[in-house]
Motif scaffolding. Structure first.
Motif, PDB file in Angstrom:
ATOM      1  N   VAL A 195       6.686   4.161  -2.607  1.00  0.00           N
ATOM      2  CA  VAL A 195       6.296   3.157  -1.607  1.00  0.00           C
ATOM      3  C   VAL A 195       5.687   1.950  -2.327  1.00  0.00           C
ATOM      4  O   VAL A 195       4.708   2.093  -3.064  1.00  0.00           O
ATOM      5  CB  VAL A 195       5.266   3.728  -0.609  1.00  0.00           C
ATOM      6  N   PRO A 196       6.229   0.744  -2.132  1.00  0.00           N
ATOM      7  CA  PRO A 196       5.676  -0.450  -2.790  1.00  0.00           C
ATOM      8  C   PRO A 196       4.219  -0.680  -2.391  1.00  0.00           C
ATOM      9  O   PRO A 196       3.824  -0.418  -1.250  1.00  0.00           O
ATOM     10  CB  PRO A 196       6.566  -1.586  -2.262  1.00  0.00           C
ATOM     11  N   ALA A 197       3.437  -1.178  -3.325  1.00  0.00           N
ATOM     12  CA  ALA A 197       2.020  -1.445  -3.062  1.00  0.00           C
ATOM     13  C   ALA A 197       1.852  -2.411  -1.899  1.00  0.00           C
ATOM     14  O   ALA A 197       0.904  -2.287  -1.106  1.00  0.00           O
ATOM     15  CB  ALA A 197       1.363  -2.007  -4.325  1.00  0.00           C
ATOM     16  N   SER A 198       2.767  -3.366  -1.786  1.00  0.00           N
ATOM     17  CA  SER A 198       2.676  -4.356  -0.707  1.00  0.00           C
ATOM     18  C   SER A 198       2.830  -3.697   0.662  1.00  0.00           C
ATOM     19  O   SER A 198       2.184  -4.110   1.638  1.00  0.00           O
ATOM     20  CB  SER A 198       3.753  -5.434  -0.879  1.00  0.00           C
ATOM     21  N   VAL A 199       3.667  -2.664   0.730  1.00  0.00           N
ATOM     22  CA  VAL A 199       3.874  -1.945   1.990  1.00  0.00           C
ATOM     23  C   VAL A 199       2.615  -1.166   2.360  1.00  0.00           C
ATOM     24  O   VAL A 199       2.190  -1.143   3.524  1.00  0.00           O
ATOM     25  CB  VAL A 199       5.084  -0.991   1.881  1.00  0.00           C
ATOM     26  N   ILE A 200       2.001  -0.542   1.359  1.00  0.00           N
ATOM     27  CA  ILE A 200       0.779   0.230   1.603  1.00  0.00           C
ATOM     28  C   ILE A 200      -0.339  -0.687   2.080  1.00  0.00           C
ATOM     29  O   ILE A 200      -1.060  -0.373   3.041  1.00  0.00           O
ATOM     30  CB  ILE A 200       0.348   0.977   0.328  1.00  0.00           C
ATOM     31  N   GLU A 201      -0.491  -1.846   1.415  1.00  0.00           N
ATOM     32  CA  GLU A 201      -1.541  -2.792   1.807  1.00  0.00           C
ATOM     33  C   GLU A 201      -1.305  -3.326   3.208  1.00  0.00           C
ATOM     34  O   GLU A 201      -2.237  -3.508   3.994  1.00  0.00           O
ATOM     35  CB  GLU A 201      -1.611  -3.945   0.799  1.00  0.00           C
ATOM     36  N   SER A 202      -0.065  -3.577   3.548  1.00  0.00           N
ATOM     37  CA  SER A 202       0.282  -4.057   4.889  1.00  0.00           C
ATOM     38  C   SER A 202      -0.060  -3.007   5.942  1.00  0.00           C
ATOM     39  O   SER A 202      -0.615  -3.322   7.002  1.00  0.00           O
ATOM     40  CB  SER A 202       1.770  -4.397   4.958  1.00  0.00           C
TER      41      SER A 202
END
Length: 209
Positions: free
Chosen positions: A100-107
């Motif tokens: 899972v991309p970090a950007s997806v997790i942060e979102s």
């Protein structure tokens, strides 16, 4: 044709030789014959120990690759087929949490925090408690979006896919890891719009005179 020529992309595939003609020419011939729009938009090549699954008349296609020393075991084929069936049953974006991309997790965290901020019941909760709630909800996100965290489709006791893999490897006396998977669904990613296919068929007919 894909295995024989190993094209770099769809454009290269369409230019590849196909029984004395090209894939592109053969595709146009088929469109003319059946009167239906056919488009090759993507393909994937997975080399190694794999299992495949095709749903219905081809509405969903799956390839799963395994890193394993159990491929020769009598029970492996059925196990691998079950994993491919799992991938076919659910549109799962990621293999595991690391994928899972970090950007997806942060979102996702931002969405959860916004939901909590708008919940009057959470107004006086300590930051540590809120962080715990965020992580708990994030765990639910992983369960819904990561293959190995999902509940195994044939489980009778809420067993996850990861647990099913581990138990199967233990029973076969070896190691098994799901290395990667590809899931193609008919029509996914295509904008729904009306096109004049009849005009295209007529154009192809004119070119075949």
């Amino acid at each position: 044709c894909i295995i024989d020529t190993n094209p770099a992309d769809v454009e290269a595939l369409l230019a590849s030789d196909y029984e004395g003609t090209t894939v592109d020419a053969k595709l146009k011939e088929l469109i003319f014959q059946i009167g239906e729009k056919i488009t090759i938009r993507r393909f994937a090549v997975l080399d190694g120990v794999t299992s495949t699954y095709i749903h219905g008349l081809g509405s969903i296609g799956v390839i799963v690759k395994f890193d394993t020393d159990c491929a020769d075991h009598a029970d492996f084929t059925e196990f691998a087929k079950n994993i491919a069936l799992q991938v076919g049953a659910y549109s799962t974006p990621y293999l595991d949490r690391d994928a899972v991309p970090a950007s997806v997790i942060e979102s996702e965290k931002s969405i959860i925090k916004a939901q909590l901020a708008n919940d009057p019941k959470m107004a006086n909760k300590p930051e540590k408690v809120l962080d715990g709630i965020v992580m708990g909800k994030l765990g639910k996100f992983y369960e819904n979006n990561c293959l190995v965290d999902m509940e195994y489709v044939k489980a009778e006791d809420h067993e996850t896919v990861a647990k099913y893999v581990a138990n199967s490897a233990k029973a076969m006396g070896g190691s098994i890891k799901i290395a990667s998977f590809v899931r193609f669904e008919k029509g996914e990613g295509i904008e729904k719009k009306e096109e004049d296919y009849a005009a295209e068929i007529a154009k192809l007919a004119g070119g075949n005179k």
